[in-house]
Enzyme design. Structure first.
Site, PDB file in Angstrom:
ATOM      1  N   GLY A  49      -5.678  -5.711 -44.014  1.00 33.29           N
ATOM      2  CA  GLY A  49      -5.926  -4.342 -43.566  1.00 33.29           C
ATOM      3  C   GLY A  49      -7.216  -4.320 -42.765  1.00 33.29           C
ATOM      4  O   GLY A  49      -7.497  -5.250 -42.011  1.00 33.29           O
ATOM      5  N   GLU A  50      -8.025  -3.327 -42.981  1.00 35.78           N
ATOM      6  CA  GLU A  50      -9.333  -3.240 -42.316  1.00 35.78           C
ATOM      7  C   GLU A  50     -10.373  -3.133 -43.412  1.00 35.78           C
ATOM      8  O   GLU A  50     -10.402  -2.163 -44.166  1.00 35.78           O
ATOM      9  CB  GLU A  50      -9.364  -2.030 -41.376  1.00 35.78           C
ATOM     10  N   SER A  51     -11.237  -4.139 -43.506  1.00 42.46           N
ATOM     11  CA  SER A  51     -12.106  -4.273 -44.684  1.00 42.46           C
ATOM     12  C   SER A  51     -13.067  -3.104 -44.864  1.00 42.46           C
ATOM     13  O   SER A  51     -13.323  -2.666 -45.994  1.00 42.46           O
ATOM     14  CB  SER A  51     -12.879  -5.597 -44.620  1.00 42.46           C
ATOM     15  N   CYS A  81      -6.756 -12.084 -45.918  1.00 42.35           N
ATOM     16  CA  CYS A  81      -7.354 -11.533 -44.699  1.00 42.35           C
ATOM     17  C   CYS A  81      -8.488 -10.569 -45.052  1.00 42.35           C
ATOM     18  O   CYS A  81      -9.529 -11.008 -45.505  1.00 42.35           O
ATOM     19  CB  CYS A  81      -6.289 -10.902 -43.807  1.00 42.35           C
ATOM     20  N   ARG A 110     -16.434 -11.949 -40.314  1.00 39.28           N
ATOM     21  CA  ARG A 110     -15.418 -10.934 -40.030  1.00 39.28           C
ATOM     22  C   ARG A 110     -14.912 -11.081 -38.590  1.00 39.28           C
ATOM     23  O   ARG A 110     -15.681 -11.339 -37.673  1.00 39.28           O
ATOM     24  CB  ARG A 110     -16.050  -9.552 -40.251  1.00 39.28           C
ATOM     25  N   ILE A 138      -4.188 -12.551 -38.200  1.00 34.87           N
ATOM     26  CA  ILE A 138      -4.276 -11.294 -37.458  1.00 34.87           C
ATOM     27  C   ILE A 138      -5.695 -10.748 -37.616  1.00 34.87           C
ATOM     28  O   ILE A 138      -6.085 -10.314 -38.701  1.00 34.87           O
ATOM     29  CB  ILE A 138      -3.249 -10.263 -37.973  1.00 34.87           C
ATOM     30  N   ARG A 139      -6.468 -10.776 -36.537  1.00 35.69           N
ATOM     31  CA  ARG A 139      -7.883 -10.367 -36.597  1.00 35.69           C
ATOM     32  C   ARG A 139      -8.559 -10.975 -37.825  1.00 35.69           C
ATOM     33  O   ARG A 139      -9.262 -10.301 -38.587  1.00 35.69           O
ATOM     34  CB  ARG A 139      -8.007  -8.836 -36.634  1.00 35.69           C
ATOM     35  N   HIS A 179      -2.084 -14.341 -43.688  1.00 37.29           N
ATOM     36  CA  HIS A 179      -1.199 -13.407 -44.392  1.00 37.29           C
ATOM     37  C   HIS A 179      -0.022 -14.159 -45.016  1.00 37.29           C
ATOM     38  O   HIS A 179       1.030 -14.295 -44.388  1.00 37.29           O
ATOM     39  CB  HIS A 179      -0.672 -12.352 -43.415  1.00 37.29           C
ATOM     40  N   GLU A 181       1.978 -13.172 -47.150  1.00 37.27           N
ATOM     41  CA  GLU A 181       3.081 -12.252 -47.451  1.00 37.27           C
ATOM     42  C   GLU A 181       4.045 -12.074 -46.288  1.00 37.27           C
ATOM     43  O   GLU A 181       5.129 -11.490 -46.435  1.00 37.27           O
ATOM     44  CB  GLU A 181       2.532 -10.885 -47.881  1.00 37.27           C
TER      45      GLU A 181
END
Length: 202
Positions: A49-51, A81, A110, A138-139, A179, A181
């Site tokens: 997600g976005e930390s 991630c 990050r 992903i990022r 990821h 998953e």
């Protein structure tokens, strides 16, 4: 004897995919948004997600301190991630005042691999697995440094980032930059589930 219950922090990110992986492995599972839901779990997955957003939401839902206390008490946690960032004791290139759950004696950078357009996939050798893992970044962060009690599970095998650490374990805590998953390969989830069974005796 019933299996341990593994929660997935459901504030943001790939929640359904992690729940589906746990379902396929036959483990009891639930989404976690509240402290009472966390208390009902024996272990936890912190998804991508976005930390920074995830940390803010954890604060709003009054989960940050309960999460820290459970990690301090030895609860097994898998961070993927952004989840790796959330478990890290130290973050490079974070925002001012960025909070984490902590517990993993690592320094994470990050967005180390670049922005969304720099997302990529590749095969990784992963400790304990006979066949490589197809990893989706992903990022993604990477691990800049590890403490003496941290085991490195995977490194980037080729390209500009060759040798960068992208999976680690310290006791009951495990984290990946990528990821696991995504797709049908649940071997990393199985490693974590085995860790949970060992830690809980169930």
């Amino acid at each position: 004897m019933s299996t341990p219950t593994i929660g997935v922090l459901a504030l943001q990110g790939d929640v359904r995919e992690h729940l589906a992986a746990l379902e396929s492995l036959g483990f009891a599972h639930r989404a976690v948004r509240r402290p009472a839901e966390l208390e009902a779990c024996d272990a936890l997955i912190v998804p991508g997600g976005e930390s920074t957003t995830m940390a803010k939401l954890a604060g709003i839902f009054e989960l940050l301190e309960p999460l820290r206390k459970r990690v301090d008490a030895g609860m097994p946690v898998l961070g993927t991630c952004a989840g790796m960032i959330m478990l890290a004791d130290r973050v490079e290139d974070g925002v001012v005042g960025q909070e984490t759950i902590g517990g993993l004696d690592i320094t994470v950078r990050r967005n180390a691999f670049g922005r969304q357009v720099d997302s990529f996939e590749g095969d990784l050798e992963f400790a304990g697995l006979d066949e490589p893992v197809h990893a989706v970044f992903i990022r993604a962060p990477w691990v800049e440094a590890v403490g003496p009690g941290v085991e490195v599970l995977a490194r980037v095998g080729s390209g500009e980032a060759v040798g960068r650490i992208v999976a680690v374990r310290q006791g009951p805590l495990m984290a990946t930059s990528f990821h696991p998953e995504v797709g049908q390969d649940v071997r990393i989830h199985r490693i974590f589930c085995d860790l949970v069974v060992s830690a809980t005796g169930r």
